[in-house]
Each structure stands twice: as structure tokens, then as C-alpha cells.
Design a protein around this motif. Structure first.
Motif, mmCIF file in Angstrom:
data_model
loop_
_atom_site.group_PDB
_atom_site.id
_atom_site.type_symbol
_atom_site.label_atom_id
_atom_site.label_comp_id
_atom_site.label_asym_id
_atom_site.label_seq_id
_atom_site.Cartn_x
_atom_site.Cartn_y
_atom_site.Cartn_z
ATOM 1 N N VAL A 268 0.869 -1.170 0.000
ATOM 2 C CA VAL A 268 0.000 0.000 0.000
ATOM 3 C C VAL A 268 0.906 1.220 0.000
ATOM 4 C CG1 VAL A 268 -1.688 1.298 1.345
ATOM 5 C CG2 VAL A 268 -1.863 -1.192 1.180
ATOM 6 N N SER A 269 0.593 2.173 -0.842
ATOM 7 C CA SER A 269 1.473 3.339 -0.950
ATOM 8 C C SER A 269 0.641 4.598 -1.095
ATOM 9 C CB SER A 269 2.380 3.166 -2.171
ATOM 10 O OG SER A 269 2.865 4.417 -2.595
ATOM 11 N N SER A 270 1.144 5.680 -0.556
ATOM 12 C CA SER A 270 0.391 6.928 -0.680
ATOM 13 C C SER A 270 1.079 7.895 -1.643
ATOM 14 C CB SER A 270 0.244 7.576 0.699
ATOM 15 O OG SER A 270 1.522 7.709 1.278
ATOM 16 N N LYS A 271 2.069 7.368 -2.363
ATOM 17 C CA LYS A 271 2.768 8.203 -3.361
ATOM 18 C C LYS A 271 1.811 8.682 -4.435
ATOM 19 C CE LYS A 271 7.535 6.598 -3.645
ATOM 20 N NZ LYS A 271 8.064 5.348 -4.157
ATOM 21 N N ALA A 272 2.132 9.849 -5.001
ATOM 22 C CA ALA A 272 1.326 10.346 -6.116
ATOM 23 C C ALA A 272 1.445 9.369 -7.287
ATOM 24 C CB ALA A 272 1.821 11.722 -6.541
ATOM 25 N N TYR A 273 0.339 9.173 -7.987
ATOM 26 C CA TYR A 273 0.310 8.207 -9.081
ATOM 27 C C TYR A 273 1.279 8.579 -10.194
ATOM 28 C CZ TYR A 273 -1.278 5.410 -13.031
ATOM 29 O OH TYR A 273 -1.327 4.564 -14.105
ATOM 30 N N ALA A 274 2.026 7.588 -10.656
ATOM 31 C CA ALA A 274 2.792 7.738 -11.894
ATOM 32 C C ALA A 274 2.792 6.385 -12.584
ATOM 33 C CB ALA A 274 4.217 8.180 -11.594
ATOM 34 N N PRO A 275 2.703 6.381 -13.914
ATOM 35 C CA PRO A 275 2.650 5.084 -14.615
ATOM 36 C C PRO A 275 4.046 4.516 -14.822
ATOM 37 C CG PRO A 275 2.349 6.870 -16.183
ATOM 38 C CD PRO A 275 2.533 7.516 -14.836
#
Ligand code: B3K
Ligand code: ZN
Length: 873
Positions: free
Chosen positions: A667-674
Motif C-alpha cells: 500500500v502506498s500513498s505516493k502520487a500516481y505515476a505510470p
């Protein structure tokens, strides 16, 4: 309808050197004027008649060298115009009318969400004007588009804009010139109220190219990823193939109604909006990756397809197989290469193998067709790409690249054949590819029966490979193919790849053996310990390989094989052995018992240090029901479903804590990046959550609900929603679906996902739900994305589509019958699952056959006719 045969190919008697078109756009009555500069081919007979294709056009005027043609001088029927006597060089001017607003087939010139757009490949240009609509006629185009200044402020066509101006009555025009001669199928026009995002690219030779993505205003925030992908693809094609872009501008347009993913029109690619628009909130990781792949694919066509094109449509795989191979290589280089390969192969073996085993099986270069649109298939595209990949591996990258350079240089501006392409590879590599050419002619999936023996006394390993290709319609006799088998021998004690000595020659630890005969034995010497063979590494040939692996062998390869692809392969084979036992148990009414060796292997995977999360996720996924079905002699839908569910749940229960640990850790709260890292992490998290939801304990449900509520990105939200909707907890599923549907009611592409999620669930209410959703305001049979999202997804829902009362089949057949009138291309595609009726039990066979017979009673389009005929033959 009559079939067209490859053996009947004749070069065109007349070529068009210049094509001048003027479009006066109007939804109900567009006027198209064409002025064609035509020359007789030097070798054609002086009295050869001129034939121009033209369908569904109203002819208003016809001039030869500016003189009206007498009615007796030409013949006009529903296929086109024939002019009996023409000079060696002349101009022909026509004026026709057509009605874009009535065009629901989405071929030719049509309207989508109020804008005008075109789709000409393969044979759509003949619905725009009278023309020799064949790829071996290549002309320079000058196109003037006239539209309403308010309704169509943007007027686009191929090439560069050279003139624009205002006209009377609130009209305006733009004239475009494309200096590169092209076949008519690459023509494009777009007109509408569009907004554009612009960027730039400097080519390897320092030329500046303007890049534009044209979309509806509200989608301006969804183009970043496509633009970035385009720039990466342009650079990659320079670096990998030395191919530079050749116009001053490159445009992409997103349209909502499109039969396929996208189209490589010269300098003006037209895309299904689903294949170009992305945003973290609305598109999943899979969609991001698909957009990247399709943008690259269409861009790569600029050389493999446009600069060098196909002589005729039998050569379709010349451009498609090569271009798919190129886009796969690009995605592999840009993301995780093993995962790309695993996903491509998993899809290929499920869908292309099924095509190869069914009534529409055809070779990569077919010998005849009724409707070419039916041949945009997995065989032409994906198997074609596999064959190009084998070629590359056979001759090596350097020779392949030399062959590719030779091909582009020698045939630039020409329309050529598959022989021309393979010929360049043979020339550049000095290899004899005669036997290899059989891959292009023979349909069906080759099967290899392999077995090996270790001789302790002589330290030899004898590997025997036997190949056979099953009969396919129209091809009863098959010849042995040249099959490259990449392999290693893994020491069963040491766990290491052993050094391979074959015929006295040292081959390193990984080698390619060439199977050319029906049966061959390869004797490896100096084999120090008993090995487990690792065969067909990285799926080195598109075949089915049978080897009598024990579960112990597979558990061993699963962790010890140095080839990442084959570690995944071992996981799939191990799961298949367990699944087969359970399918048999289900059929025999015996109690199902889970094989603990599978559980142990999964536990080992889950607790070992993780290298590549995305690969691990793939290894933890069970083969899909469709994939399992492919391996069965007769498809027992219910047994397959029950067996797979049983394995899912058994793994979920046995390894609940391990899955929970993996879930929590990712589980991560990092901003989405593809990025590949993030995608891998989400993918592993999704798999873990799916197993937890197979158990459906309170904690799992809480996590799932929380992931949905958090709404971090569409990848997480969609997975959580899917698991809730597919769970037994309707009290949670219903509000989640409702909330999602309301939140995204304004976003057509998200609503497509909303449709698919609900009709793919295993619960029995699905058929009623499909019927209900067909009445939903967001659904329309005229929009191909909606048809795919709702009806296409339903037909993939194995247990519900194949209901024993036949209601699933009837529903699909009804839709096919209606679509046959509206959009024959989509009708034929939607019908495909029904054509596979012979794979099922008697009861289902009878039901499916009856629906095919019912469809056959209708007045049919060529598309559906050809498919029904083959299916019932
Ligand atoms: N070349 C197009 C195919 C369009 C054909 C539609 N009937 C898409 C592609 O392969 O890039
Ligand atoms: Zn293509």
C-alpha cells in the motif's frame, strides 16, 4: 459475396499520380470533388479498361480531360465505375454526394460526436469517392476541406496546411498537401470543434516537428501520457531502427466512435478516444500501458506500413506483424521486459490459439477472403509478430537490423510483399529461409511433443522433439516447420544451468536448437548431473509444447530456472496440473482436494525476497478460464469455473496471512505515476487483494472497501470495485457500483469500465443486468466502445454467457443481427465467440448452432456472412 484470391493478383493497369480532393462538408449531403491525374502502366494493354471502386455514392458529374463522358462511355454498378476506352494519360474529374450522418458502419466519412472523421483502411475510401482503392496505387494528395466556421473551426487532413481562407455564408476552408505518395487507405480528414495540445520533437537530423493531439475541449487534461509516449516512440524508432519522421507535423485526433484502436493515416493518426486519453483518476495502469503501445504502434507504421506499404491486402501481416513486433519491443524496452513478454504470451496463447483451433483459422498470409475487414485478426497481427520475432532471433539483431535497413531503402515508396521482407532478411543474414516461409502459409498451432532421457553412464541427455500441426479448414496436409527452440538444462542437484555441448560443440548455458524435421533427437554430451530441461525459453516459437513435467520438476523450475519467462511458465504449468485434477474431480462428482504442492510453491514465492514485483504478480495469477479452456479437449465451462474458484479459495485460505502481508507492504500513498516500479507494486497489491477477497473475511473486505473509498487512482479503485461486485456481498457491491456510476456519469470511458465490471461477475443475475444496461442512457449500440464494454465483456463471462438455457447466446445473436445492419465490422467481431461452438458439450453446441442458423436467415453483410458460413461449414 464472392471471395478474392491471392493467386488472382494483377498489377494495376492505371496508376494515379496526383489526387486532388475538395470536400464541402454537410452532415446530410457532403459534396466530394476529385480530380485524378492518371497514367496507364507501360506494360498494360492499350485497350485495358479503367476501373474505379465506388460504393454508396451518388455520382453527379464525370469528366475525362475536362469533357463530360457520355453515358455510353462508362458503366456504373454498385461496385464502381468502368470506363472502357481511355488515353495513356489523362485527368478524370468526378463529383459525388454522400451522407456522413447516416454512416453507422464507421467506414469512409462519418460523424462522431458531431465531428467529421474518416476511416479508410482497408476499403473505406471507395465510400468517399470513385478511386482505384487498392494499396498498390500510390498518389500525392492535395485536399481542400470546406466547413462551417462555427461548427467546424478545425479542418484537418494529411500533410501540411498550405492555404486557408474565409468563404461566403459563414464557411471557411483549409488546403492540405501531403508530399509523400500514399495509397488511399492512408487518407484522412477530420473537421470539428476541437482543441489541441502542442509539443515539439527534434529529429536525429535536427529537424523540428510539431506534435499535436486534438481532442474535445473537456479532454485537454488527458493527453500528457499519449504525448510523452509519442515522443519516446519517435526517439526509440531513431535509436533502434534508424527511422526518422518525415513531415513537419504529426497529428493525433481522438474520436469517440471508432471500430478499432487507432489508424496510422499519414501525418494524421485517428484514435479511438479510449486508446489515447488517460488520467490517473480515470484510467488504469493497463490502459496507460495500452495507450503507450498503441501510440507507438501507429507512429511506427509511418515506416512499416506507410513509406513501405502492402501490395495487396493478403500482405496485411507485412505491415501489421512487423509493426506489432516493433511496438512490443518498444514497450519491453520502456517497461519491464519480462512482464511485457509474459502478458503478451498469456494473451496470445488464450486468444490466438483459440482462433487457430476454430473454424476461422487462417494462415498469416491467407489465400482468399470474402471481406478483408474480417482478417484484422490475432493471427495476422500477433502471430505475424511472433514470426518476425523468430526471424530476428534466427538471424540475430545485427543482421535483422541490416535486413530492415535494406528493406526500407530498397522498397521506399513502394507496395510490396512478405517475400520482399523475408528476402531482405535472408540477404542481410546470408541464411536460407525457405523452410521458414512455411510459417506464413500454414495455419494452425504447431504442437511439439518432447521427451528427454538422462544416461548416467555416458553423461548424456537425449532430447527428442516431435512436431505436428493439426488440420485446419482447407489445409489438411501440413509440412514440418522450422521451429527455433531456446533452451537450457538445469542441474537438478545444483540448480544451475549446465554447460551445453551438442554435436561436440560447446553452446554455453542457453542455446537455440532448430527443429526442422517431423522428429529430431538432440544429444547433449558431458552432462554432469541429471537435468531438468527448460524448454521454449521466452516463448521462442508460437507453439504448444508438451513435456511430461512432474509437479516436483515444476516446483523446481519455478524457483531455479534462470529464465524469468520460464519461471512464470512453470507456475502456470503447475497450476494447470492441479486444475486438471480438479476439473476431473468436478466432472466425476468426486470431492475436490487441493494439491498442497501448489500451496507450498506459492508460499515459497510469497516469502522469498522479491526482485520484480510485476513478475511475481504474474506468477501468482492463475491461468484465466479462457486460457484453461484452450488446453482442454472439450470445454466444460462449469467444471473449469468450479476448479479455478476452488484453487483461488484454497490458496486464499492457506496463505491468507502471507497475502495480507504482501498487501500491506505494497500500500502506498505516493502520487500516481505510470512507472514500471509503481505499476509492478500496484499489480502485486491487486493480486494479493484478490486472493484475500476469495476468502472474504472481514479484514479483507474492510481493506477492499477502504481501497475503493480512498479513491487514489483508477487502478486501485477499479480493482476494489471489481472485487466487491464479484464478491457475495451485494450489500456492499450495490452502493459502491451506484456511487461509482454517479460519480463518473459524465465520463464515457469510465462508464465503459462500469459496464464491464458488472457484467463480468459470476453471479447468475448477469444476463438480466445486461438487458437492463442496454437500456441505460450511457449505452448505445452505435458506439463500438459501448458494445465491447457491455456485450463483448458479457461474452467473455464464461459461466453466464454459456448458460445452459441458451439465453446468453440468444442475447448475443440478437445484438449481432441488429449490428449487422448498423456496423457489420463490429457485428462480425461480436459474433466470434459463437463461431467456436464445436469446442463445447453437445447441449451447448446445439444451442449455439441454432443461434448461428438464426443469424444466417437474415439478409447479411459480407462480414457476418463470411463468418457464419465458416462457422457452420
Ligand atoms: N491499421 C489499422 C487497422 C484498421 C482496419 C480497420 N478495418 C490499425 C492498426 O493496425 O494500426
Ligand atoms: Zn497496425
Amino acid at each position: 459475396p464472392q471471395p478474392v484470391h491471392l493467386s488472382d493478383y494483377q498489377p494495376p493497369a492505371y496508376r494515379v499520380t496526383h489526387t486532388e480532393l475538395t470536400f464541402d462538408l454537410d452532415p446530410a449531403s457532403t459534396r466530394v470533388e476529385a480530380r485524378l491525374t492518371i497514367e496507364r502502366h507501360p506494360e498494360a494493354a492499350p485497350n485495358a479498361p479503367l476501373f474505379l471502386n465506388g460504393e454508396q455514392l451518388t455520382l453527379e458529374s464525370l469528366l475525362l480531360d475536362d469533357e463530360p463522358l457520355a453515358e455510353s462511355a462508362y458503366q456504373h454498378d454498385d461496385k464502381g465505375l468502368t470506363v472502357a476506352n481511355v488515353p495513356a494519360a489523362f485527368t478524370l474529374a468526378t463529383r459525388v454526394r454522400l451522407a456522413p450522418e447516416e454512416n453507422t458502419a464507421l467506414e469512409g466519412l462519418y460523424q462522431s460526436s458531431g465531428m467529421f472523421c474518416t476511416q479508410c483502411e482497408a476499403e473505406g475510401f471507395r465510400r468517399i469517392t470513385f478511386y482505384p482503392d487498392r494499396p498498390d496505387v500510390m498518389a500525392v494528395f492535395r485536399v481542400t476541406v470546406i466547413g462551417d466556421a462555427t461548427r467546424e473551426p478545425v479542418l484537418l487532413a494529411n500533410g501540411n496546411p498550405v492555404e486557408r481562407g474565409e468563404l461566403e455564408g459563414g464557411r471557411h476552408f483549409v488546403t492540405w498537401e501531403d508530399p509523400h505518395p500514399k495509397p488511399a487507405y492512408l487518407f484522412a480528414l477530420v473537421a470539428g470543434d476541437l482543441a489541441c495540445v502542442e509539443d515539439h520533437f527534434t529529429t536525429m537530423n535536427g529537424r523540428e516537428v510539431t506534435l499535436q493531439i486534438w481532442v474535445e475541449e473537456e479532454n485537454l487534461g488527458k493527453t500528457d501520457h499519449a504525448m510523452a509516449s509519442l515522443k519516446r516512440a519517435m526517439r526509440w524508432d531513431e535509436d533502434s531502427y534508424g527511422r526518422e519522421y518525415d513531415l513537419d507535423r504529426f497529428m493525433i485526433v481522438a474520436v469517440n466512435d471508432f471500430n478499432m484502436g487507432a489508424m496510422e493515416n499519414k501525418g494524421l493518426n485517428i484514435f479511438n478516444s479510449a486508446a489515447v486519453l488517460t488520467h490517473p483518476d480515470t484510467a488504469t495502469d493497463a490502459a496507460f500501458q495500452q495507450v503507450e503501445g498503441i501510440v507507438a504502434h501507429e507512429y511506427f507504421h509511418n515506416w512499416s506500413g506507410n513509406r513501405v506499404t502492402c501490395r495487396d491486402w493478403f500482405q496485411l501481416s507485412l505491415k501489421e506483424g512487423f509493426t506489432v513486433f516493433r511496438d512490443q519491443s518498444f514497450s519491453a524496452d520502456t517497461n519491464s521486459a519480462p512482464v511485457k513478454r509474459i502478458q503478451d504470451v498469456a494473451f496470445f496463447r488464450t486468444a490466438q490459439f483459440a482462433e487457430d483451433a476454430g473454424p476461422t483459422a487462417h494462415s498469416i498470409r491467407p489465400e482468399h477472403y470474402i471481406e478483408i475487414t474480417n482478417f484484422y485478426t490475432l493471427t495476422i497481427y500477433e502471430k505475424g509478430a511472433e514470426v518476425v520475432r523468430m526471424l530476428k532471433n534466427l538471424v540475430g539483431w545485427e543482421a535483422f537490423r541490416r535486413g530492415s535497413d535494406l528493406y526500407f531503402e530498397r522498397f521506399d515508396g513502394q507496395a510490396v510483399t512478405i517475400e520482399d521482407f523475408v528476402g531482405c532478411m535472408a540477404e542481410a543474414s546470408q541464411q536460407d529461409l525457405t523452410q521458414f516461409m512455411r510459417w506464413y502459409h500454414q495455419a494452425g498451432t504447431p504442437e511439439i511433443d518432447a521427451h528427454g532421457e538422462y544416461d548416467y553412464v555416458n553423461a548424456e541427455y537425449r532430447l527428442t522433439l516431435r512436431q505436428r500441426t493439426p488440420m485446419t479448414p482447407g489445409q489438411t496436409h501440413k509440412q514440418p516447420l522450422h521451429i527455433p527452440v531456446r533452451m537450457g538444462l538445469v542441474g537438478t542437484k545444483s540448480g544451475h544451468d549446465l554447460t551445453l555441448t551438442l554435436d561436440g560443440e560447446k553452446r554455453g548455458k542457453d542455446t537455440v536448437i532448430h527443429l526442422r524435421e517431423a522428429e529430431q533427437t538432440f544429444v547433449f554430451t558431458d552432462v554432469a548431473e541429471a537435468p531438468t530441461p527448460s524448454l521454449l525459453r521466452n516463448f521462442s516459437a508460437p507453439v504448444k509444447l508438451h513435456f511430461p513435467y512432474s509437479r516436483e520438476d515444476l516446483a523446481f523450475l519455478l524457483t531455479e530456472d534462470s529464465d524469468g519467462f520460464n519461471r512464470w511458465e512453470a507456475s502456470q504449468r503447475l497450476a494447470m496440473l492441479a486444475l486438471n485434477d480438479l476439473i476431473a474431480a468436478h466432472r466425476n462428482g468426486v470431492e475436490k482436494v487441493m494439491d498442497t504442492r501448489v500451496i507450498d510453491a506459492y508460499r515459497a514465492l510469497l516469502t522469498a525476497p522479491v526482485n520484480d514485483k510485476a513478475v511475481l504478480a504474474e506468477m501468482l495469477k492463475l491461468p484465466s478460464e479462457a486460457c484453461i479452456a484452450e488446453s482442454q479437449p472439450l470445454v466444460d465451462v462449469d467444471a473449469i469455473h468450479a476448479a479455478r474458484e476452488f484453487v483461488r479459495q484454497s490458496l486464499g485460505f492457506a496463505l491468507r496471512d502471507e497475502f495480507m502481508a504482501v498487501y500491506t507492504a505494497n500500500v502506498s500513498s505516493k502520487a500516481y505515476a505510470p512507472t514500471p516500479e509503481q505499476i509492478g507494486q500496484r499489480s502485486l497489491k491487486s493480486v494479493a487483494l484478490a486472493y484475500l477477497m476469495a476468502v472474504e473475511d472481514e479484514e479483507a473486505i474492510e481493506r477492499c472497501q477502504a481501497q475503493f473509498d480512498a479513491g487514489h487512482n483508477m487502478t486501485d479503485v477499479r480493482q476494489a470495485l471489481t472485487l466487491l461486485v464479484h464478491s457475495s456481498r451485494d450489500e456492499l457491491a450495490a452502493p459502491a457500483l451506484k456511487a461509482f456510476g454517479e460519480k463518473w456519469a459524465h465520463d464515457s470511458l469510465v462508464m465503459d469500465q462500469w459496464f464491464s465490471i458488472q457484467v463480468s461477475r459470476p453471479q447468475e443475475d448477469v444476463l438480466e443486468r445486461v438487458k437492463y444496461l442496454m437500456q441505460h442512457p450511457a449505452f448505445s449500440l452505435k458506439n463500438p466502445n459501448k458494445v465491447r464494454a457491455l456485450l463483448g465483456a458479457f461474452a467473455q463471462n464464461r459461466v453466464n454467457f454459456h448458460r445452459l438455457d441458451g439465453a446468453g447466446y440468444a442475447l448475443l445473436a440478437d445484438a449481432v443481427i441488429e449490428l449487422n445492419r448498423l456496423n457489420p465490422e463490429i457485428a462480425a467481431r461480436l459474433m466470434t465467440p459463437l463461431t467456436r461452438w464445436r469446442r463445447f458439450d453437445d447441449a451447448r453446441q446445439a444451442l449455439m448452432q441454432a443461434e448461428l442458423e438464426r443469424i444466417k436467415q437474415e439478409p447479411l453483410s459480407a462480414n457476418v456472412y463470411e463468418l457464419v458460413e465458416k462457422a457452420l461449414a
